[in-house]
Design a protein around this motif. Sequence first.
Motif, short mmCIF file in Angstrom:
data_model
loop_
_atom_site.label_atom_id
_atom_site.label_comp_id
_atom_site.label_asym_id
_atom_site.label_seq_id
_atom_site.Cartn_x
_atom_site.Cartn_y
_atom_site.Cartn_z
N ASP A 1 0.87 -1.17 0.00
CA ASP A 1 0.00 0.00 0.00
C ASP A 1 0.91 1.23 0.00
O ASP A 1 1.76 1.38 0.88
CB ASP A 1 -0.90 -0.03 1.24
CG ASP A 1 -1.90 1.12 1.28
OD1 ASP A 1 -1.53 2.26 0.94
OD2 ASP A 1 -3.05 0.88 1.68
N TYR B 1 -8.13 0.13 -5.15
CA TYR B 1 -6.85 0.76 -5.46
C TYR B 1 -6.75 0.98 -6.97
O TYR B 1 -7.36 0.27 -7.76
CB TYR B 1 -5.69 -0.12 -4.99
CG TYR B 1 -5.54 -0.19 -3.49
CD1 TYR B 1 -4.55 0.52 -2.83
CD2 TYR B 1 -6.41 -0.97 -2.72
CE1 TYR B 1 -4.41 0.45 -1.45
CE2 TYR B 1 -6.29 -1.03 -1.35
CZ TYR B 1 -5.29 -0.32 -0.71
OH TYR B 1 -5.17 -0.38 0.65
N LEU C 1 0.66 0.31 -4.57
CA LEU C 1 -0.65 0.67 -5.07
C LEU C 1 -1.22 1.85 -4.28
O LEU C 1 -1.07 1.92 -3.06
CB LEU C 1 -1.61 -0.52 -4.98
CG LEU C 1 -1.24 -1.76 -5.80
CD1 LEU C 1 -2.35 -2.80 -5.69
CD2 LEU C 1 -0.99 -1.41 -7.26
N LYS C 2 -1.88 2.75 -5.01
CA LYS C 2 -2.50 3.92 -4.39
C LYS C 2 -4.00 3.71 -4.27
O LYS C 2 -4.64 3.18 -5.18
CB LYS C 2 -2.23 5.17 -5.22
CG LYS C 2 -0.76 5.58 -5.28
CD LYS C 2 -0.58 6.85 -6.09
CE LYS C 2 0.88 7.27 -6.15
NZ LYS C 2 1.07 8.50 -6.96
N GLU C 3 -4.55 4.16 -3.15
CA GLU C 3 -6.00 4.10 -2.98
C GLU C 3 -6.67 5.00 -4.00
O GLU C 3 -6.16 6.07 -4.35
CB GLU C 3 -6.39 4.53 -1.56
CG GLU C 3 -5.92 3.57 -0.49
CD GLU C 3 -6.32 4.02 0.90
OE1 GLU C 3 -7.01 5.05 0.99
OE2 GLU C 3 -5.95 3.35 1.88
N GLU C 4 -7.84 4.59 -4.46
CA GLU C 4 -8.55 5.36 -5.49
C GLU C 4 -9.13 6.65 -4.93
O GLU C 4 -9.35 7.60 -5.64
CB GLU C 4 -9.65 4.51 -6.11
CG GLU C 4 -9.10 3.41 -7.01
CD GLU C 4 -10.20 2.61 -7.66
OE1 GLU C 4 -9.90 1.89 -8.62
OE2 GLU C 4 -11.34 2.69 -7.19
#
Length: 792
Positions: free
Chosen positions: A32, A79, A98-101
Motif C-alpha cells: 500500500d 486501489y 498501489l495507491k488508494e482510489e
Amino acid sequence: MFRFKKALLLLLLFSFTAFSQEKHTVSGTIYDNSNNETLIGVSIYFPELNSGTTTNQYGFYSITLPEGTYKIQVSYLGYSTIIETINLKDKEIKNFNLKEESESLDEIIIEGNVENLNVKTPQMSVNRLTSATIKQIPVVLGEADIIKSLILLPGVTSAGEGASGFNVRGGAADQNLILLDEAIVFNSSHLFGFFSVFNPDVIKDVKLYKGGIPANYGGRLSSVLDIYQKEGNSKEFKVTGGIGLVSSRLLIEGPIKKEKISFLVGGRSSYAHLFLPLFDMDNKAYFYDLNTKINYRIDDRNSVFFSGYFGKDAFEISDNFVNTYGNKVANLRWNHLFSDKLFSNLSVIYSDYFYGLTLDFVGFEWDSGITNYNLKYDFNHYINNKFKLSYGINNIYNKFNPGEIVPNREDSGILPEKLIDKYANEFAVYLDAEHKVSEKLRLQYGLRFSNFTRLGQDEQNVYANNEAVLYNSEFKKYESADATDTESYKRSDVISSFNNFEPRISMSYILDDNTSIKGSYNRMAQYLHLLSNTSSPTPLDVWAPSGKYIKPQLLDQYAVGYFKTLKNGDYSIETEVFYKDIQNRIDYINGANLVANNEIETVILNGKARAYGLEFLLKKNAGKFKGWFSYTLSKSEQLTPGRTAAEPGINNGEWYNTAYDKTHDFSINGSYDFNKKWKFNANFVFQTGQPTNYPVGQYEYQGLNVPIYNDNRRNADRLPAYHRLDISATLTPEKNANRKWQGEWVFGVYNLYGRQNAASINFTQNSETYRNEAIQTSIFGLVPSVTYNFKF
C-alpha cells in the motif's frame, strides 16, 4: 505427401521452439503506497499470455513466464490499477506500490467489492471480509464486530444474542479454528458474546474457510477463521480511533526507522460500568484488550515480525462474585526468500486462555485454562505458472489446567483442590499443490499427516472392563463408573497416540470467463474437545485432549458449487450444497456434571454427527448501492447409539437435532452511498428458532408444581424464530478533505422494531397466582447507538 511432410516439419520445429524457449521468473511484493502495508490477494495478470497469480498472505508473488515483452497488470479493488510493460530477458524482482482510489476514513476502500468471487480458482466455500465492510455493518451498541459480520454470510449462525462463539455448517463452536496472526484464539468473545475480541481498527484481512480447507490448516473440523493484523505504517505516524456509548478504541502506528521498522499499538476498553454507581448499582461488567506489532524489513529477502494480543473480561456482582477470563497470544515470525521461487515463514507462537472465578460469599477462588506453544515452518514454492507447492511442519505442545480451588480466607472451610493437569503434543506435516491442468480445469490438492500424543500425567483412573460409563438396566439410565485403581505416569510417558492422514482436494471447471462449477472434499481430525453441554460455550467450559476414553473427532466433508459473475462483475452468485459426516462426536449422559469434574470420562459417550444443506449468496459489488442476500437451508443432527444391543444409547439411539441446528437462515445486507456526506446501511436477519426441550408433564412437591422433562427426547422442540432489522447512517463532514484530522459520525439502531427474541424459555410456577407459566428471557429490544470515528 510433400505437403504433409512439410507440415509435420513445421509442427516439430514449432514444438521444439516452444519447449526450448527460455523462461524467467518475475517476483516481488505488493505494498500500500500510503503506509507500506503488504497487500493480500492482489491480482498480477499478463493479458497476452492469459496468465497470472495473486499475492500470498505476506504480500509476495512469483510467476514464471517465457522470455519476451508483455504488459503486466496489477489490480486490487479499492486501489488504482498499475499497467506497465516488462521486457523479460532474465529473472526480475518487481515490487509495486498501489495507491488508494480515493481518500476515506477506512483504511481499505470498497469501490467494487474485495470479496468479489474469482470463478477461476479451485478454492471454494471461502468468504473474505475487510475492515471497511465490517465497519459498515450495523451492530449492537455501535461497536463494529467481525463475528457478527460473519453471521450474515451463508452457512454461519450463532446461538443467539449474548451467546459466544459461532457455528459453521451445522458444526459446534469448538470446531472452529480461530487464528490471529497464526496464533490460536480459544475464546473469541468479550462480555459473554456481546462483542468479539478483534479490534476492527487493527485488522488487515479476514478469511473464513467453511470447506475445501487447504492442507496447511488442521486441528478443527468445521471452519478456519484466519485473521491478520496490520503491520504498522512505516512512512508516517497515524492515529485512528473511535468513541462510542459503551467503549472506545485507539490505534497508534508509525515508523521507528522510516520504511524499515514500524510499530503498531491498538487498545480498546469498555467503560459503561463506570456510570453504574450513579444508578446505585454495585455490579460491573467490562473488558479491555491490547494489540501490538513490530515489523522489521531487514532487506528484500528478510523480514521479522513480532505481534501480540492481550484481552481480559471482568464481571463483578457487589464484590462477592468476580469472574475474569481472557486470551494472551504472541508470535515471533521470520519471512525469508530463499529464491525468487521459494518463500518461507518461520513462526514461534504462544497462546493462553485463562478463566478465573472468585466467590467471596463462599470463600474460594477458581482458576483454569489452556496453554500451548507452537512452532511452525511453512514454504511457498512457485514451480511454474501452472504449478505451485505449499508444504511445511507444525508442532503444538498443550498444557491443560482443568481447574484449581484455593480458599481466599481462613474461615471459609474450603479445602484446596487441584484437578489433574493434562499434557499433549500435536505434530503435523503437510503438502499442498495448486495445479492449472488446462485453461478450463484447475485443481488444489494436498495431504496432511497428523500425530497426537497424550503425554503422561500425575494420575489417571482405571475402570473395570475399560468402561468409564455404565448402563443401569434396572433404572434404564447411564451412570458414572467408579474407578477400580489409578495409574501414575512420568511426563515423558505416552498414554495414548493417534495418527491420521487428512487428504484434501478442490477443483474448478470453467464453463466460460464468468461461470464455473466447483467441487471439494476434505478430511479433518480434531484432537481437542470443548466440554460443554450448553447451547453456546461459556467461559467456565474447559478444553480436554483426546486420550484413552475420548477419541479424536474425524470429519469427511463434500461440497459442490456453481459460481457466476454478471455484468462485468457488478453482480455475483455463489451456490453450494454440502454434506458433513463426523465420527466420535462426544455426547453427555443425562445429568452430566462438567464443572470441576476430575473424572470427566465418566459422563461422556462417543457418538457421531452429520450436517447437510444448501447455501445461496447473491452479491451486488458495484455502484452506489452494494450488498448481499444470503440463504441457507440445512440440517444438523447427532446420534449416539448403544454400545451393545442391551443399551438404548442417547435419545433411544435415534438421530436428534444438535443445539445449533437452524433449518432456515437468511440475511440481507445493504449499503447506499447517498452522497459524499451520507452513507446508509441496513441488515435484516431471520433464523429458525434454536432447538430446546419443553416439559412433557409435571408433579407436585410440597405444594409446588415441578415440570417433568423427557430424558429420551432431546432437542425435540424449538424456541420462537429469531429475526431483527438494524440500520445505521454515517455522516462524513465535507471539511474532511481539506484537513489532516478526519472524522465521521455513525448513528445506528439495532433491532429497529424492538423484536423480543427469546434467548431461553423457563417453565415455573407463579409465586402469587400459583399457576404454571412460561417465562421468556430476551437480551435486547431496540438499542440506539452513536459512535464518533477519527483519524489523523
